[in-house]
Design an enzyme around this catalytic site. Structure first.
Site, PDB file in Angstrom:
ATOM      1  CG  HIS A  15      -0.227   0.260   2.509  1.00  0.00           C
ATOM      2  ND1 HIS A  15       0.554  -0.702   3.111  1.00  0.00           N
ATOM      3  CD2 HIS A  15      -0.139   1.363   3.276  1.00  0.00           C
ATOM      4  CE1 HIS A  15       1.067  -0.195   4.212  1.00  0.00           C
ATOM      5  NE2 HIS A  15       0.671   1.057   4.331  1.00  0.00           N
ATOM      6  NE  ARG A  16       4.248   2.979   4.881  1.00  0.00           N
ATOM      7  CZ  ARG A  16       3.976   4.208   5.330  1.00  0.00           C
ATOM      8  NH1 ARG A  16       4.139   5.245   4.550  1.00  0.00           N
ATOM      9  NH2 ARG A  16       3.549   4.382   6.559  1.00  0.00           N
ATOM     10  CB  SER A 111       5.237  -6.170 -15.322  1.00  0.00           C
ATOM     11  OG  SER A 111       5.961  -5.546 -16.351  1.00  0.00           O
ATOM     12  CB  SER A 112       3.383  -5.161 -20.437  1.00  0.00           C
ATOM     13  OG  SER A 112       4.329  -4.137 -20.271  1.00  0.00           O
ATOM     14  CB  CYS A 113       8.564  -6.811 -18.834  1.00  0.00           C
ATOM     15  SG  CYS A 113       8.587  -7.291 -17.123  1.00  0.00           S
ATOM     16  CE1 TYR A 140       8.938  -6.695 -11.153  1.00  0.00           C
ATOM     17  CE2 TYR A 140       8.387  -6.393 -13.469  1.00  0.00           C
ATOM     18  CZ  TYR A 140       8.083  -6.222 -12.136  1.00  0.00           C
ATOM     19  OH  TYR A 140       6.923  -5.580 -11.785  1.00  0.00           O
ATOM     20  CE  LYS A 144       5.642  -8.547 -10.352  1.00  0.00           C
ATOM     21  NZ  LYS A 144       4.713  -8.417  -9.209  1.00  0.00           N
ATOM     22  CB  THR A 168       0.943  -0.940 -20.446  1.00  0.00           C
ATOM     23  OG1 THR A 168       1.986  -0.505 -21.301  1.00  0.00           O
ATOM     24  CG2 THR A 168       0.110   0.248 -20.008  1.00  0.00           C
ATOM     25  CG  ASN A 169       6.264   0.870 -19.509  1.00  0.00           C
ATOM     26  OD1 ASN A 169       6.021  -0.258 -19.911  1.00  0.00           O
ATOM     27  ND2 ASN A 169       7.484   1.362 -19.465  1.00  0.00           N
ATOM     28  CG  LEU A 170       1.325   0.876 -14.239  1.00  0.00           C
ATOM     29  CD1 LEU A 170       1.138   0.120 -12.930  1.00  0.00           C
ATOM     30  CD2 LEU A 170      -0.019   1.177 -14.881  1.00  0.00           C
ATOM     31  CG  HIS A 183       9.372   2.517 -14.359  1.00  0.00           C
ATOM     32  ND1 HIS A 183       8.957   2.270 -13.075  1.00  0.00           N
ATOM     33  CD2 HIS A 183       9.548   1.312 -14.943  1.00  0.00           C
ATOM     34  CE1 HIS A 183       8.880   0.957 -12.902  1.00  0.00           C
ATOM     35  NE2 HIS A 183       9.239   0.355 -14.011  1.00  0.00           N
ATOM     36  CG  ASP A 273      16.986   1.848 -27.590  1.00  0.00           C
ATOM     37  OD1 ASP A 273      16.982   2.926 -26.971  1.00  0.00           O
ATOM     38  OD2 ASP A 273      17.240   1.762 -28.813  1.00  0.00           O
TER      39      ASP A 273
END
Ligand code: GFB
Length: 328
Positions: A15-16, A111-113, A140, A144, A168-170, A183, A273
Site C-alpha cells: 500500500h505504500r 507487468s507487460s514485460c 523480474y 512475475k 503496461t508502463n505505469l 522508470h 533501449d
C-alpha cells in the site's frame, strides 16, 4: 464464495507503493472502509512465517497483491538477483499464505514485460511463454510469470479464484524519482524540471528514443483492479493499458511541453533501449466494459503537478518517493 461488500475485509499488499496507494485511494473513494494495511516494519512479506500468520489471523475476503520490487530498465538490469528473489519470495509467501488461510479471492499484479520480447503487436494474453524474454528484465519477468503460474495452478488444484492483471508502463502520483532506479516518465519529469531550473535547455534521454511504450496513469490501473474485484473475475490473465503507444522521443517532447522546458534532446546511446515495442491488446478487459480514461498529455501534466507538490512538501520534511502513501 462470499460476495464483496463495502464492509468486506480487503488487504492491499504494497500500500505504500505507487500502485498499492492508488488502489487504496480508489477503494476508499468507492466506500470500502474495512481495509487491511500493514507497514513493512509490522509485516515483512519476505518472511514466510510472518506473512502466513498475518493472513491466517486476518483472513481477508479479498487481496490485492501489489507488493513487489519494481524499477526501471537500469535497476532491472543491474539488480538482477534482487529482482528475481524478492519478487518470487513475496508472491509465494502471499499467494501460498492466502491459500492456507482459506482466502478465496486475490488479484495478482504483474507487468507487460512477461511477454516475449519480439512478439506480435498488440500483445494478446495468449502470447505468454511463446518466445524469449527481453534480457534487461528477464529476472523480474520470470518472477512475475511464476506468480501467474502459481495462481493458475492453485485455482486448478485448490479451487481458489486468483486472477492476474498485467499492466503496461505505469506512471502517476507517488512514483519513484530516483534517476538510477526510476522508470522513464518520472526520470524525464525530474530531468526536465532540473534542466529548466538550471537554464540548460536540454533534456538527456537514455537510448535512441525510438522504442515505443504504452503509458497508463496509475489511477486508471487502480480503477481496473477494483473493477475486476467488483465483477468477481475469478481467474485468468488480463492486460491493462490504453491500447495506444508513443516513442520515447515523443514522450520526452510531451514532458518538455508539460514542464515548460524549451530546447533540444540529447540521446545517450550508451544506455539500453530495452524492448522495441510492447503495446498491449486490451480487448479482453474492454469486452467486459472497462477502458482507461486519463489522456497521456493530461496525465503528464497532473503528474508534474504532483512532483512539484511533493518537492515542496520535501522542503517541509515530507519524504517524497515510492515510500509514501497519499490518501484522499
Ligand atoms: O521505463 P523504463 O525504465 O522501462 O524505460 P522499460 C523505458 C524506455 O525509456 C527505455 C528509455 O528505452 C529507456 O532506455 N529512457 C529514456 C529512460 N530516458 C530514460 C531515463 O532517464 N530513465 C529510464 N528509466 N529510462 C521496465 C522493465 O522496462 O518497465 C520492468 O525493466 C517493467 O521490468 C517496467 O516491466 C514496466 O519499459 O524498458
Amino acid at each position: 464464495m462470499r460476495p464483496i461488500e463495502r464492509s468486506s475485509r480487503i488487504y492491499v499488499a504494497g500500500h505504500r507503493g505507487m500502485v498499492g496507494s492508488a488502489i487504496v485511494r480508489c477503494l476508499r473513494r468507492a466506500g470500502y472502509h474495512n481495509l487491511l494495511i500493514r507497514d513493512r516494519s509490522d509485516l515483512d512479506l519476505t518472511d514466510q512465517r510472518q506473512t502466513a500468520a498475518f493472513l491466517a489471523q486476518e483472513r481477508p475476503d479479498y487481496i490485492f497483491l501489489a507488493a513487489a520490487k519494481v524499477g526501471g530498465i537500469q535497476a532491472n538490469n543491474t539488480q538482477r538477483g534482487d529482482f528475481i528473489y524478492q519478487n518470487l519470495v513475496i508472491e509465494t509467501n502471499v499467494i501460498n499464505g492466502a491459500r492456507l488461510a482459506g482466502v478465496e479471492r486475490l488479484l495478482f499484479l504483474g507487468s507487460s514485460c512477461i511477454y516475449p520480447r519480439d512478439c506480435a503487436q498488440p500483445i494478446r494474453e495468449e502470447y505468454l511463454l511463446t518466445g524469449p524474454l527481453e534480457p534487461t528484465n528477464e529476472p523480474y519477468a520470470i518472477a512475475k510469470i511464476a506468480g501467474i503460474k502459481l495462481c493458475e495452478a492453485y485455482n486448478r488444484q485448490f479451487g481458489t479464484a486468483y486472477a492476474c492483471v498485467m499492466p503496461t508502463n505505469l506512471y502517476g502520483p507517488n512514483d519513484n524519482y530516483d534517476l538510477n532506479s526510476s522508470h522513464v516518465l518520472p526520470a524525464l519529469i525530474r530531468k526536465a524540471h532540473e534542466s529548466k531550473l538550471a537554464g540548460s535547455g536540454r533534456l538527456e534521454v537514455w537510448g535512441s528514443g525510438s522504442p515505443r511504450r504504452e503509458f497508463l496513469h496509475v489511477d486508471d490501473m487502480a480503477d481496473a483492479c477494483v473493477f475486476m474485484m467488483e465483477r468477481a473475475v475469478a481467474e485468468g490473465l488480463y492486460n491493462v493499458g490504453t491500447g495506444e503507444d508513443v516513442t520515447i522521443a515523443e514522450v520526452a517532447r510531451m514532458v518538455m511541453d508539460a514542464v515548460g522546458l524549451k530546447g533540444g534532446i540529447s540521446f545517450d546511446t550508451s544506455k539500453p533501449d530495452g524492448t522495441p515495442r510492447k503495446l498491449l491488446d486490451v480487448s479482453r478487459l474492454a469486452s467486459m466494459g472497462w477502458k482507461a480514461s486519463i489522456d497521456l498529455a493530461e496525465g503528464i501534466r497532473l503528474t508534474y503537478g504532483d512532483y512539484l507538490e511533493s518537492r515542496a512538501l520535501a522542503g517541509s520534511g515530507f519524504q517524497a518517493g515510492s515510500e509514501q502513501v497519499r490518501t484522499p
